[in-house]
Design an enzyme around this catalytic site. Structure first.
Site, PDB file in Angstrom:
ATOM      1  CG  HIS A 176     -11.598 -34.221  22.186  1.00  0.00           C
ATOM      2  ND1 HIS A 176     -11.757 -34.354  20.813  1.00  0.00           N
ATOM      3  CD2 HIS A 176     -10.306 -34.411  22.601  1.00  0.00           C
ATOM      4  CE1 HIS A 176     -10.680 -34.929  20.084  1.00  0.00           C
ATOM      5  NE2 HIS A 176      -9.756 -35.033  21.207  1.00  0.00           N
TER       6      HIS A 176
ATOM      7  NE  ARG B 299     -16.005 -33.725  20.594  1.00  0.00           N
ATOM      8  CZ  ARG B 299     -15.950 -32.737  21.448  1.00  0.00           C
ATOM      9  NH1 ARG B 299     -16.558 -32.836  22.745  1.00  0.00           N
ATOM     10  NH2 ARG B 299     -15.408 -31.811  20.945  1.00  0.00           N
TER      11      ARG B 299
ATOM     12  CE1 TYR C 203     -16.216 -27.992  23.006  1.00  0.00           C
ATOM     13  CE2 TYR C 203     -14.658 -27.953  24.808  1.00  0.00           C
ATOM     14  CZ  TYR C 203     -15.167 -28.650  23.738  1.00  0.00           C
ATOM     15  OH  TYR C 203     -15.318 -30.138  23.733  1.00  0.00           O
TER      16      TYR C 203
END
Length: 364
Positions: A265, A261, A274
């Site tokens: 998200h 990705r 993160y």
């Protein structure tokens, strides 16, 4: 072909089906291969390029307050276009909320996708018309729907297959594992297509599973395979074979498309909190669109004029998408009661009447 040579990464996944390297070199695989014409390769490139433009425009619209939220597919174009183009007209697809590329392959107007995230419709398209189910927000529940549908067409003796899309995070959901049980026991004609994009929102893959995800299938009694999810050739070849096997009565299969990705998200997420920038940069070298572009150039199956035409088409598509999104009318207040059930329902009718009376109070 060695995996290290093809991926150029020390942490390259094992047992990966790949037909096109990140450098655009065509390679062979003993079990999966595909013979594509120049026109077909150019068409796959066009699909991915236009779908990425749709995605970019949707992100921009959300940033300008025109969409409530958007789930980007950037980086996953090959997995979605490859698997989407493997489907026949009779096959049925059950998506999550990120399968914009599969929706494109099934002929769904991208503006109808925007309507859902703009909050002006309940989905916007007829699943029967496109053989593409409505987007599913509840994580993993669509896999149960897909298995139920597959068992139904199995009993109808129909020569068709079903595909269920989900992510690596959803693979930890009970619904997904229950769907594996049912599909296996009843030998349902369903392909489970897991887009492993490495991050379940903010949780890395190692917190989802101690083994590669495709190997989970063996515990349920059906085969699993891992494919290079950034290789549109491999995704097309593997999914086409899995669907064919399902139609012929060989039962379910799990495909793990190993991809990444590239964006957040959703547009409410901040991936810099993160994951490190170097990881993203490493995956940019495996971009699914750039490798097909490199292949077309190296094999002289396309020239610069072709790519310029695609870019111009993308610009036109983007402008049309923006205009039609802004022109979408707001729904009537009572529209929320439509299409809740297929047949009239007494409770829904009662609730509609109560809400209508409430609204009339403002008119007076």
């Amino acid at each position: 072909m060695t995996v290290d040579a093809s991926l150029g990464a020390e942490d390259a996944p094992p047992e990966l089906v790949q037909l096109l390297t990140p450098e655009g070199e065509r390679v062979e695989h003993p079990d999966y291969d595909i013979d594509l014409t120049s026109e077909e390769i150019r068409s796959l490139y066009r699909d991915m390029a236009l779908v990425r433009r749709i995605d970019f425009e949707a992100v921009a619209l959300q940033r300008h307050g025109e969409l409530g939220i958007w789930a980007s597919l950037q980086g996953q174009e090959a997995a979605q276009i490859g698997s989407g183009r493997a489907l026949t007209d009779a096959d049925m697809a059950f998506p999550t909320y990120r399968e914009h590329g599969v929706a494109w392959c099934r002929g769904v107007d991208p503006v109808k996708l925007l309507g859902l995230f703009r909050g002006v419709n309940h989905g916007g398209w007829d699943p029967k018309e496109h053989n593409f189910h409505l987007y599913t927000i509840v994580i993993g529940s669509q896999t149960l729907h897909a298995v139920g549908y597959a068992m139904g067409v199995q009993r109808d003796m129909a020569s068709t297959a079903t595909i269920a899309y989900f992510g690596d995070g959803a693979s930890s959901q009970g619904d997904v594992n229950e769907s594996f049980v049912w599909a296996s026991v009843f030998n349902a004609p369903v392909v489970f297509f897991c887009q492993n994009n490495q991050w379940a929102i903010s949780e890395p893959l190692e917190k989802q599973s101690r083994i590669p995800l495709y190997r989970r299938a063996s515990g349920f009694g059906f085969p699993g395979i891992r494919v290079d999810g950034n290789d549109v050739f491999a995704c097309l070849a593997v999914t086409r074979q899995a669907l064919k096997n399902a139609r012929e009565g060989q039962g379910p299969m799990l495909i793990e498309a190993f991809t990444y990705r590239m964006g957040a998200h959703t547009t409410t997420d901040d991936p810099t909190r993160y994951r490190v920038a170097s990881e993203l940069e490493a995956w940019k070298l495996k971009d699914p669109i750039e490798r097909v572009k490199a292949h077309l150039f190296k094999t002289e199956q396309a020239d610069q004029a072709f790519f310029d035409d695609i870019e111009a088409e993308a610009d036109q598509l983007g402008a049309d998408l923006r205009r039609r999104c802004l022109e979408m009318p707001d729904p009537g207040p009572l529209d929320m009661f439509e299409h809740v059930y297929r047949e009239p329902h007494a409770l829904v009718a009662e609730e509609r009447a109560q809400y209508a009376a409430y609204l009339e109070g403002f008119d007076s």
